[in-house]
Design a protein around this motif. Structure first.
Motif, PDB file in Angstrom:
ATOM      1  N   MET A 277       4.884   7.420   2.044  1.00  0.00           N
ATOM      2  CA  MET A 277       4.666   6.410   0.881  1.00  0.00           C
ATOM      3  C   MET A 277       5.565   6.271  -0.047  1.00  0.00           C
ATOM      4  SD  MET A 277       1.132   5.833   0.731  1.00  0.00           S
ATOM      5  CE  MET A 277       0.190   6.113  -0.538  1.00  0.00           C
ATOM      6  N   LYS A 278       5.948   5.000  -0.237  1.00  0.00           N
ATOM      7  CA  LYS A 278       7.143   4.588  -1.051  1.00  0.00           C
ATOM      8  C   LYS A 278       6.611   3.972  -2.456  1.00  0.00           C
ATOM      9  CE  LYS A 278       9.803   3.766   2.860  1.00  0.00           C
ATOM     10  NZ  LYS A 278      10.359   2.883   4.014  1.00  0.00           N
ATOM     11  N   LEU A 279       7.336   3.977  -3.562  1.00  0.00           N
ATOM     12  CA  LEU A 279       6.871   3.597  -4.645  1.00  0.00           C
ATOM     13  C   LEU A 279       7.351   2.229  -5.040  1.00  0.00           C
ATOM     14  CD1 LEU A 279       5.522   4.454  -7.643  1.00  0.00           C
ATOM     15  CD2 LEU A 279       7.974   5.238  -7.983  1.00  0.00           C
ATOM     16  N   TRP A 280       6.431   1.370  -5.610  1.00  0.00           N
ATOM     17  CA  TRP A 280       6.775  -0.065  -5.790  1.00  0.00           C
ATOM     18  C   TRP A 280       6.090  -0.300  -7.179  1.00  0.00           C
ATOM     19  CZ3 TRP A 280       8.458  -3.042  -1.653  1.00  0.00           C
ATOM     20  CH2 TRP A 280       8.412  -2.323  -0.228  1.00  0.00           C
ATOM     21  N   LEU A 281       6.934  -1.362  -8.089  1.00  0.00           N
ATOM     22  CA  LEU A 281       6.470  -1.895  -8.911  1.00  0.00           C
ATOM     23  C   LEU A 281       5.811  -3.278  -8.751  1.00  0.00           C
ATOM     24  CD1 LEU A 281       6.456  -1.885 -12.163  1.00  0.00           C
ATOM     25  CD2 LEU A 281       8.386  -3.281 -12.320  1.00  0.00           C
ATOM     26  N   VAL A 282       4.616  -3.141  -8.914  1.00  0.00           N
ATOM     27  CA  VAL A 282       3.769  -4.395  -8.470  1.00  0.00           C
ATOM     28  C   VAL A 282       3.470  -5.481  -9.585  1.00  0.00           C
ATOM     29  CG1 VAL A 282       1.746  -5.200  -7.194  1.00  0.00           C
ATOM     30  CG2 VAL A 282       2.830  -2.975  -6.535  1.00  0.00           C
ATOM     31  N   ILE A 283       3.643  -6.683  -9.351  1.00  0.00           N
ATOM     32  CA  ILE A 283       3.267  -7.573 -10.521  1.00  0.00           C
ATOM     33  C   ILE A 283       1.914  -8.375 -10.093  1.00  0.00           C
ATOM     34  CG2 ILE A 283       4.162  -9.448 -11.785  1.00  0.00           C
ATOM     35  CD1 ILE A 283       6.836  -8.593 -10.757  1.00  0.00           C
ATOM     36  N   TYR A 284       1.086  -8.413 -10.931  1.00  0.00           N
ATOM     37  CA  TYR A 284      -0.304  -8.863 -10.612  1.00  0.00           C
ATOM     38  C   TYR A 284      -0.236 -10.298 -11.239  1.00  0.00           C
ATOM     39  CZ  TYR A 284      -2.086  -4.955  -7.846  1.00  0.00           C
ATOM     40  OH  TYR A 284      -2.105  -3.833  -7.031  1.00  0.00           O
ATOM     41  N   ALA A 285      -0.622 -11.309 -10.754  1.00  0.00           N
ATOM     42  CA  ALA A 285      -1.049 -12.569 -11.489  1.00  0.00           C
ATOM     43  C   ALA A 285      -2.475 -12.941 -11.618  1.00  0.00           C
ATOM     44  CB  ALA A 285      -0.453 -13.681 -11.081  1.00  0.00           C
ATOM     45  N   GLY A 286      -3.303 -12.359 -12.521  1.00  0.00           N
ATOM     46  CA  GLY A 286      -4.732 -12.251 -12.301  1.00  0.00           C
ATOM     47  C   GLY A 286      -4.911 -11.234 -11.488  1.00  0.00           C
ATOM     48  N   THR A 287      -5.833 -11.501 -10.536  1.00  0.00           N
ATOM     49  CA  THR A 287      -6.363 -10.497  -9.471  1.00  0.00           C
ATOM     50  C   THR A 287      -5.325 -10.572  -8.230  1.00  0.00           C
ATOM     51  OG1 THR A 287      -7.957 -12.138  -8.435  1.00  0.00           O
ATOM     52  CG2 THR A 287      -8.544 -10.793 -10.093  1.00  0.00           C
ATOM     53  N   GLN A 288      -4.347 -11.351  -8.119  1.00  0.00           N
ATOM     54  CA  GLN A 288      -3.420 -11.682  -7.005  1.00  0.00           C
ATOM     55  C   GLN A 288      -2.167 -10.901  -7.018  1.00  0.00           C
ATOM     56  OE1 GLN A 288      -4.447 -13.453  -4.227  1.00  0.00           O
ATOM     57  NE2 GLN A 288      -6.455 -13.886  -5.048  1.00  0.00           N
ATOM     58  N   ILE A 289      -1.656 -10.442  -6.090  1.00  0.00           N
ATOM     59  CA  ILE A 289      -0.154  -9.890  -6.283  1.00  0.00           C
ATOM     60  C   ILE A 289       0.748 -10.961  -6.359  1.00  0.00           C
ATOM     61  CG2 ILE A 289       1.735  -8.643  -5.086  1.00  0.00           C
ATOM     62  CD1 ILE A 289      -0.789  -6.948  -3.944  1.00  0.00           C
ATOM     63  N   GLY A 290       1.588 -11.065  -7.567  1.00  0.00           N
ATOM     64  CA  GLY A 290       2.398 -12.148  -7.592  1.00  0.00           C
ATOM     65  C   GLY A 290       3.778 -11.926  -7.274  1.00  0.00           C
ATOM     66  N   GLY A 291       4.296 -10.490  -7.025  1.00  0.00           N
ATOM     67  CA  GLY A 291       5.546  -9.940  -6.619  1.00  0.00           C
ATOM     68  C   GLY A 291       5.500  -8.521  -6.673  1.00  0.00           C
ATOM     69  N   SER A 292       6.643  -7.919  -6.269  1.00  0.00           N
ATOM     70  CA  SER A 292       6.819  -6.552  -6.119  1.00  0.00           C
ATOM     71  C   SER A 292       8.412  -6.314  -6.238  1.00  0.00           C
ATOM     72  CB  SER A 292       6.243  -5.932  -5.077  1.00  0.00           C
ATOM     73  OG  SER A 292       6.686  -6.342  -3.762  1.00  0.00           O
ATOM     74  N   ALA A 293       8.697  -5.265  -6.520  1.00  0.00           N
ATOM     75  CA  ALA A 293       9.989  -4.738  -6.627  1.00  0.00           C
ATOM     76  C   ALA A 293       9.936  -3.328  -5.981  1.00  0.00           C
ATOM     77  CB  ALA A 293      10.710  -4.511  -7.835  1.00  0.00           C
ATOM     78  N   GLY A 294      10.742  -3.139  -5.126  1.00  0.00           N
ATOM     79  CA  GLY A 294      10.954  -1.723  -4.342  1.00  0.00           C
ATOM     80  C   GLY A 294      11.421  -1.736  -2.638  1.00  0.00           C
ATOM     81  N   PRO A 295      11.047  -0.813  -2.153  1.00  0.00           N
ATOM     82  CA  PRO A 295      10.678   0.526  -2.728  1.00  0.00           C
ATOM     83  C   PRO A 295      11.858   0.887  -3.485  1.00  0.00           C
ATOM     84  CG  PRO A 295      11.663   0.741  -0.259  1.00  0.00           C
ATOM     85  CD  PRO A 295      11.428  -0.755  -0.567  1.00  0.00           C
ATOM     86  N   LEU A 296      11.387   1.642  -4.696  1.00  0.00           N
ATOM     87  CA  LEU A 296      12.111   1.840  -5.618  1.00  0.00           C
ATOM     88  C   LEU A 296      12.873   3.394  -5.387  1.00  0.00           C
ATOM     89  CD1 LEU A 296       9.564   1.107  -8.572  1.00  0.00           C
ATOM     90  CD2 LEU A 296      11.582  -0.077  -7.843  1.00  0.00           C
ATOM     91  N   PRO A 297      14.081   3.512  -5.812  1.00  0.00           N
ATOM     92  CA  PRO A 297      15.076   4.634  -5.430  1.00  0.00           C
ATOM     93  C   PRO A 297      14.621   5.916  -6.519  1.00  0.00           C
ATOM     94  CG  PRO A 297      16.407   3.387  -6.918  1.00  0.00           C
ATOM     95  CD  PRO A 297      14.812   2.526  -6.422  1.00  0.00           C
ATOM     96  N   TYR A 298      13.804   5.835  -7.513  1.00  0.00           N
ATOM     97  CA  TYR A 298      13.448   6.912  -8.528  1.00  0.00           C
ATOM     98  C   TYR A 298      12.082   6.997  -8.365  1.00  0.00           C
ATOM     99  CZ  TYR A 298      13.049   2.225 -10.673  1.00  0.00           C
ATOM    100  OH  TYR A 298      13.177   0.961 -10.903  1.00  0.00           O
ATOM    101  N   GLY A 299      11.491   7.992  -9.118  1.00  0.00           N
ATOM    102  CA  GLY A 299      10.248   8.456  -9.212  1.00  0.00           C
ATOM    103  C   GLY A 299       9.269   7.801 -10.049  1.00  0.00           C
ATOM    104  N   MET A 300       7.931   8.187 -10.219  1.00  0.00           N
ATOM    105  CA  MET A 300       6.898   7.501 -11.022  1.00  0.00           C
ATOM    106  C   MET A 300       7.424   7.524 -12.549  1.00  0.00           C
ATOM    107  SD  MET A 300       4.204   6.014 -10.876  1.00  0.00           S
ATOM    108  CE  MET A 300       3.154   6.456  -9.586  1.00  0.00           C
ATOM    109  N   GLU A 301       7.802   8.472 -12.796  1.00  0.00           N
ATOM    110  CA  GLU A 301       8.201   8.685 -14.443  1.00  0.00           C
ATOM    111  C   GLU A 301       9.225   7.255 -14.797  1.00  0.00           C
ATOM    112  OE1 GLU A 301       9.460  12.210 -16.216  1.00  0.00           O
ATOM    113  OE2 GLU A 301       7.532  13.070 -15.449  1.00  0.00           O
ATOM    114  N   GLU A 302      10.293   7.183 -14.085  1.00  0.00           N
ATOM    115  CA  GLU A 302      11.278   5.916 -14.318  1.00  0.00           C
ATOM    116  C   GLU A 302      10.369   4.818 -14.068  1.00  0.00           C
ATOM    117  OE1 GLU A 302      14.696   4.200 -15.628  1.00  0.00           O
ATOM    118  OE2 GLU A 302      14.064   6.405 -15.630  1.00  0.00           O
ATOM    119  N   CYS A 303       9.670   4.440 -12.977  1.00  0.00           N
ATOM    120  CA  CYS A 303       8.972   3.300 -12.785  1.00  0.00           C
ATOM    121  C   CYS A 303       8.195   3.239 -14.019  1.00  0.00           C
ATOM    122  CB  CYS A 303       8.261   3.639 -11.424  1.00  0.00           C
ATOM    123  SG  CYS A 303       7.034   1.860 -11.371  1.00  0.00           S
TER     124      CYS A 303
END
Length: 78
Positions: free
Chosen positions: A1-27
Motif C-alpha cells: 500500500m502507498k500513501l496518497w493525498l487525495v483531492i475530492y470535488a464533491g463526491t468525485q476524485i478531482g486529483g491526487s498527489a503521490g505516492p508520497l515519500p513520507y508517512g501519514m503524519e507529514e501527509c
C-alpha cells in the motif's frame, strides 16, 4: 500500500498527489494546511493565488472540495 493525498470535488476524485515519500503524519500536516487555506478563501472570499475576489460559484466549488490522506494499492482514479 502507498500513501496518497487525495483531492475530492464533491463526491468525485478531482486529483491526487503521490505516492508520497513520507508517512501519514507529514501527509496530514500538508492536508491540514490545504484545509486552512481553503477555509480562508471561503471565509474571506479572496484568493491569494488568483490575487482577486472569487465569485459565488468559485466559493461553492471551493467549499465542495475535500483533502484526505489515504493508503491505496494504486493511484486513485479520476
Amino acid at each position: 500500500m502507498k500513501l496518497w493525498l487525495v483531492i475530492y470535488a464533491g463526491t468525485q476524485i478531482g486529483g491526487s498527489a503521490g505516492p508520497l515519500p513520507y508517512g501519514m503524519e507529514e501527509c496530514q500536516r500538508h492536508r491540514d494546511r490545504l484545509r486552512a487555506s481553503q477555509q480562508e478563501v471561503i471565509s474571506t472570499g479572496f484568493s491569494i493565488s488568483l490575487n482577486r475576489k472569487i465569485t459565488e460559484d468559485e466559493r461553492s466549488k471551493a467549499a465542495a472540495m475535500r483533502f484526505e490522506c489515504e493508503w491505496r494499492d494504486r493511484r486513485p482514479a479520476w
